[in-house]
Design an enzyme around this catalytic site. Structure first.
Site, PDB file in Angstrom:
ATOM      1  N   LYS A 167       0.829  -1.216   0.000  1.00  0.00           N
ATOM      2  CA  LYS A 167       0.000   0.000   0.000  1.00  0.00           C
ATOM      3  C   LYS A 167       0.853   1.252   0.000  1.00  0.00           C
ATOM      4  CE  LYS A 167      -4.292  -1.654   2.116  1.00  0.00           C
ATOM      5  NZ  LYS A 167      -5.183  -1.546   3.290  1.00  0.00           N
ATOM      6  N   LYS A 184      -5.163 -10.965  -6.673  1.00  0.00           N
ATOM      7  CA  LYS A 184      -6.442 -11.044  -5.954  1.00  0.00           C
ATOM      8  C   LYS A 184      -7.401  -9.966  -6.448  1.00  0.00           C
ATOM      9  CE  LYS A 184      -5.586  -7.941  -2.097  1.00  0.00           C
ATOM     10  NZ  LYS A 184      -5.569  -7.638  -0.689  1.00  0.00           N
ATOM     11  N   LYS A 199     -10.334  -3.708  -4.821  1.00  0.00           N
ATOM     12  CA  LYS A 199     -10.890  -2.440  -5.313  1.00  0.00           C
ATOM     13  C   LYS A 199      -9.779  -1.499  -5.744  1.00  0.00           C
ATOM     14  CE  LYS A 199     -11.319  -1.524  -0.471  1.00  0.00           C
ATOM     15  NZ  LYS A 199     -12.167  -2.117   0.530  1.00  0.00           N
TER      16      LYS A 199
HETATM   17  P1  TYM Z   1     -10.945  -5.556   3.947  1.00  0.00           P
HETATM   18  O1  TYM Z   1     -11.959  -4.540   4.274  1.00  0.00           O
HETATM   19  O2  TYM Z   1      -9.891  -5.203   2.955  1.00  0.00           O
HETATM   20  O3  TYM Z   1     -11.636  -6.874   3.414  1.00  0.00           O
HETATM   21  C1  TYM Z   1     -12.695  -7.508   4.120  1.00  0.00           C
HETATM   22  C2  TYM Z   1     -12.530  -9.014   4.040  1.00  0.00           C
HETATM   23  O4  TYM Z   1     -12.532  -9.457   2.674  1.00  0.00           O
HETATM   24  C3  TYM Z   1     -11.426 -10.319   2.451  1.00  0.00           C
HETATM   25  N1  TYM Z   1     -11.001 -10.213   1.045  1.00  0.00           N
HETATM   26  C4  TYM Z   1     -10.920 -11.239   0.193  1.00  0.00           C
HETATM   27  N2  TYM Z   1     -11.178 -12.554   0.346  1.00  0.00           N
HETATM   28  C5  TYM Z   1     -11.014 -13.343  -0.746  1.00  0.00           C
HETATM   29  N3  TYM Z   1     -10.617 -12.882  -1.950  1.00  0.00           N
HETATM   30  C6  TYM Z   1     -10.341 -11.579  -2.157  1.00  0.00           C
HETATM   31  N4  TYM Z   1      -9.963 -11.147  -3.343  1.00  0.00           N
HETATM   32  C7  TYM Z   1     -10.492 -10.692  -1.049  1.00  0.00           C
HETATM   33  N5  TYM Z   1     -10.324  -9.354  -0.890  1.00  0.00           N
HETATM   34  C8  TYM Z   1     -10.641  -9.083   0.395  1.00  0.00           C
HETATM   35  C9  TYM Z   1     -10.362  -9.839   3.415  1.00  0.00           C
HETATM   36  O5  TYM Z   1      -9.391 -10.834   3.672  1.00  0.00           O
HETATM   37  C10 TYM Z   1     -11.185  -9.497   4.634  1.00  0.00           C
HETATM   38  O6  TYM Z   1     -11.425 -10.638   5.421  1.00  0.00           O
HETATM   39  N6  TYM Z   1      -7.761  -5.318   7.776  1.00  0.00           N
HETATM   40  C11 TYM Z   1      -9.065  -5.803   7.365  1.00  0.00           C
HETATM   41  C12 TYM Z   1     -10.199  -5.234   8.182  1.00  0.00           C
HETATM   42  C13 TYM Z   1     -10.044  -5.420   9.650  1.00  0.00           C
HETATM   43  C14 TYM Z   1     -10.221  -6.630  10.375  1.00  0.00           C
HETATM   44  C15 TYM Z   1      -9.996  -6.320  11.730  1.00  0.00           C
HETATM   45  C16 TYM Z   1     -10.535  -7.938   9.981  1.00  0.00           C
HETATM   46  C17 TYM Z   1      -9.753  -4.447  10.556  1.00  0.00           C
HETATM   47  N7  TYM Z   1      -9.717  -4.992  11.809  1.00  0.00           N
HETATM   48  C18 TYM Z   1     -10.085  -7.304  12.733  1.00  0.00           C
HETATM   49  C19 TYM Z   1     -10.607  -8.916  10.981  1.00  0.00           C
HETATM   50  C20 TYM Z   1     -10.390  -8.597  12.334  1.00  0.00           C
HETATM   51  C21 TYM Z   1      -9.277  -5.412   5.914  1.00  0.00           C
HETATM   52  O7  TYM Z   1      -8.677  -4.499   5.427  1.00  0.00           O
HETATM   53  O8  TYM Z   1     -10.242  -6.099   5.282  1.00  0.00           O
END
Ligand code: TYM
Length: 331
Positions: free
Chosen positions: A112, A195, A198
């Protein structure tokens, strides 16, 4: 009851198919058997450029999407991260037991910040995974349902929990990642070794749940495959075909082998058309549901403030113990 917790960032107007199949779909299933905590990490969302009005709207929109796909506020506790100040307080203590080198090794930060450019990346982006550890450890959770890209953050969380427990005495449950291998990484339709995300350069390979279903179906029908004609599951050599099979399997609940067998004698065109149709059936009712839920912002806000009140009870117990253990004076 065993406890699960997870979050999804309010950084876009719509969840994408990767978010749903990799994570949120699991949340819906897990709420049946676990004490579930699902939240919107709005504080993580300000580690990248953002607009205040849009952020608030997207936080509500995210909750509306969770409800539309089946998260049930009677079963799961739903809140926004910023509504639970104990998370931020715990964050500081965890920050102070995290090594600089350890934080520097987080690959998502490297990716990032490289994208943002050296100076555009804020310190918040760097400490992001520590705040994520606080999100989890504050709640003494057993399992965290996420996609593959969060695995390293979960490892840091476990390391920090173990380190704290060792130094100050048992304080945190050490959480397990709950990563469903088959669906943990949904790939970009145009670039099926990356992957679905967005922040990809082009959105041609990204399916947003709330986009016009016609547009999404078209994206699926235009998915990149390969030059032979065999429908088989082989991530190495046939990443595009394997991705479509995975998507179809996740949306129908049928095994990949069974799906492959059903295409005996058929071609990629059939696979694409069918997958597009299955996706259309899934997304078509969603937009209406989300709009309906959003029409009543008071309802959404009540769900979040009720959830936050419950969440604070648990997080404040953890925080009081931690503050005491590190030697802070009683409030
Ligand atoms: P975020 O908001 O980017 O994504 C939410 C969830 O979607 C999953 N994900 C995917 N799974 C499969 N294939 C893909 N292409 C794909 N893109 C995204 C992510 O793995 C995620 O589970 N850091 C986290 C948010 C967060 C969080 C937490 C999660 C903040 N605090 C505590 C768990 C526990 C994030 O950026 O997810």
């Amino acid at each position: 009851r065993r406890r699960v917790l997870s979050g999804i960032q309010p950084t876009s107007d719509s969840f994408h198919l990767g978010n749903y199949l990799g994570a949120v779909k699991q949340w819906v299933e897990l709420q049946e058997d676990f004490d579930a905590y699902y939240f919107i990490p709005d504080m993580h969302a300000i580690t990248v450029p953002f607009e205040p009005k849009q952020l608030r709207e997207r936080t509500r929109r995210s909750v509306a999407q969770l409800l539309a796909v089946g998260v049930d506020p009677q079963k799961a506790t739903i809140y926004a991260q910023s509504q639970v100040p104990e998370i931020s307080q715990l964050n500081w203590v965890l920050t102070c037991i995290t090594g600089f080198g350890e934080a520097s090794r987080m690959t998502q930060f490297k990716d990032k910040s490289a994208k943002a450019g050296q100076d555009a990346a804020g310190v918040g982006l760097f400490t992001y995974p520590i705040l994520m550890a606080a999100d989890i450890l504050a709640f003494q959770v057993d399992a965290v349902p996420v996609g593959e890209d969060q695995r390293q953050h979960l490892e840091l969380t476990r390391d920090l929990a173990q380190r704290f427990n060792k130094r100050f005495g048992a304080s945190f449950t050490v959480p397990m990642p709950h990563i469903v291998e088959e669906f943990a990484k949904i790939y970009d339709l145009q670039n099926p070794t990356a992957k679905m995300s967005k922040s990809a350069d082009s959105d041609a390979g990204l399916v947003n749940l709330l986009d016009d279903p016609k547009r999404s179906a078209k994206k699926i029908r235009s998915a990149v495959t390969d030059n032979d004609r065999v429908i088989a599951f082989d991530r190495e050599n046939k990443p595009g075909v394997s991705n479509l099979l995975t998507i179809q399997s996740a949306l129908t609940g049928r095994g990949v082998d069974e799906i492959v067998a059903s295409y005996d004698g058929k071609g990629y065109g059939d696979l694409k058309v069918d997958t597009a149709e299955i996706l259309t059936d899934f997304v078509t009712p969603l937009r209406g549901k989300v709009e309906e839920i959003l029409a009543d912002p008071t309802y959404l806000d009540t769900i979040m403030s009720d959830g936050a009140a419950r969440a604070r009870e648990i997080a404040s117990a953890t925080l009081a113990d931690v503050y005491d253990k590190v030697g802070f004076v009683a409030p």
